[in-house]
Scaffold this active site. Structure first.
Site, PDB file in Angstrom:
ATOM      1  N   ASP A   1       0.811  -1.234   0.085  1.00  0.00           N
ATOM      2  CA  ASP A   1       0.119  -0.040  -0.074  1.00  0.00           C
ATOM      3  C   ASP A   1       0.820   1.196  -0.120  1.00  0.00           C
ATOM      4  O   ASP A   1       2.007   1.218   0.299  1.00  0.00           O
ATOM      5  CB  ASP A   1      -0.866   0.034   1.246  1.00  0.00           C
ATOM      6  N   GLY A   2       0.301   2.158  -0.376  1.00  0.00           N
ATOM      7  CA  GLY A   2       1.093   3.653  -0.402  1.00  0.00           C
ATOM      8  C   GLY A   2       0.970   4.342   0.927  1.00  0.00           C
ATOM      9  O   GLY A   2       0.691   3.951   1.769  1.00  0.00           O
TER      10      GLY A   2
ATOM     11  N   GLU B   1      -7.737   0.054   5.076  1.00  0.00           N
ATOM     12  CA  GLU B   1      -6.178  -0.032   4.616  1.00  0.00           C
ATOM     13  C   GLU B   1      -5.662  -0.542   5.947  1.00  0.00           C
ATOM     14  O   GLU B   1      -4.760  -1.227   6.122  1.00  0.00           O
ATOM     15  CB  GLU B   1      -5.626   1.309   4.395  1.00  0.00           C
TER      16      GLU B   1
HETATM   17  O1  DER Z   1      -4.970   7.017   1.306  1.00  0.00           O
HETATM   18  C1  DER Z   1      -4.103   6.533   1.288  1.00  0.00           C
HETATM   19  O2  DER Z   1      -3.729   6.013   2.267  1.00  0.00           O
HETATM   20  C2  DER Z   1      -3.243   6.181   0.112  1.00  0.00           C
HETATM   21  O3  DER Z   1      -2.398   5.034   0.272  1.00  0.00           O
HETATM   22  C3  DER Z   1      -2.327   7.284   0.203  1.00  0.00           C
HETATM   23  O4  DER Z   1      -1.751   7.575   1.431  1.00  0.00           O
HETATM   24  C4  DER Z   1      -1.146   7.407  -0.905  1.00  0.00           C
HETATM   25  O5  DER Z   1      -1.634   7.721  -2.194  1.00  0.00           O
HETATM   26  P1  DER Z   1      -0.655   7.859  -3.356  1.00  0.00           P
HETATM   27  O6  DER Z   1       0.075   6.787  -3.569  1.00  0.00           O
HETATM   28  O7  DER Z   1      -1.828   8.208  -4.588  1.00  0.00           O
HETATM   29  O8  DER Z   1       0.062   9.202  -2.958  1.00  0.00           O
END
Ligand code: DER
Length: 226
Positions: free
Chosen positions: A83-84, A105
């Site tokens: 995850d991001g 998440e």
């Molecule tokens: O909403 C989230 O937690 C996403 O993972 C966000 O934190 C990262 O989104 P991006 O990869 O579009 O910057």
């Protein structure tokens, strides 16, 4: 754009960490997007995977890629979540929730043996808090929550809006974006936020990320160690 290239590189590199025949969590956002694209290609080449999405948006993206999906209730544990993040500090503590999906998440990450965070280099910070902390709150009495958040040292917070109306999460709640500025003790703040009646979940991820993959402007990708 260069930023897209960074996200694409780190997202695709993360997909190489996915083991055949496992169940994994798949994240939300523009970096996770590239990991999901790469995973779709592997599935079409016969790769066996079960993916638990972290948002409705990710369900749609993964379905379009033909990735076999499961819900979090279908599994006991996940081998890995990718995850991001909006911010990553040197201890791999995170701020997440920029995309409004941090409730799902965090639940998916908490069910995973490993969490690989994929980020472009601007997400790396020494101290969390420059990015406003997303807090999912129920709509009922959210101003009481806002007052208690202010008392925790955050005088400036606002309900996330879209087209002049409160933005609604997958679960029908609001997001309160709280401008704490530098957060000295993220674990303590996380606990204090959970004491406030009406807070559903906050975007501080403590002790969940096990690896961080970073995309740099020069096109390289690095794996950070704590
Ligand atoms: O909403 C989230 O937690 C996403 O993972 C966000 O934190 C990262 O989104 P991006 O990869 O579009 O910057």
């Amino acid at each position: 754009s260069d930023k897209d290239q960074m996200k694409k590189k780190v997202g695709e590199y993360a997909a190489t960490f996915i083991q055949n025949g496992t169940a994994i969590g798949i994240g939300t956002g523009s970096t996770a997007y590239w990991m999901i694209m790469a995973l779709g290609a592997k599935v079409r080449e016969g790769f066996q995977i079960t993916a638990v999405p972290t948002s409705r948006a990710t369900v749609e993206l993964a379905q379009a890629q033909g990735i076999p999906l499961a819900t979090l209730n279908d599994v006991d544990r996940l081998a890995l979540t990718i995850d991001g993040a909006d911010e990553v500090d040197p201890a791999f503590q995170l701020i997440k929730g920029g995309g409004g999906a941090h409730l799902q998440e965090k639940m998916v990450a908490a069910a995973s043996d490993r969490m690989i965070v994929i980020a472009d280099e601007q997400k790396l910070v020494n101290r969390l808090g420059k990015f406003p902390l997303p807090i999912e709150v129920i709509p009922f009495g959210w101003k009481q929550v806002q007052r208690r958040v202010a008392a925790l040292g955050c005088p400036s917070s606002e309900i996330r809006q879209r087209d002049g109306k409160p933005w609604i999460t997958d679960h029908g709640n609001y997001i309160l974006d709280a401008h704490f500025g530098a957060i000295a003790d993220a674990p303590a703040l996380g606990h204090a936020l959970h004491e406030i009646p009406g807070v559903v979940e906050h975007g501080l991820f403590i002790g969940l990320a096990t690896e961080v993959l970073v995309g740099y402007a020069d096109g390289t990708v690095k794996e950070l160690r704590k």
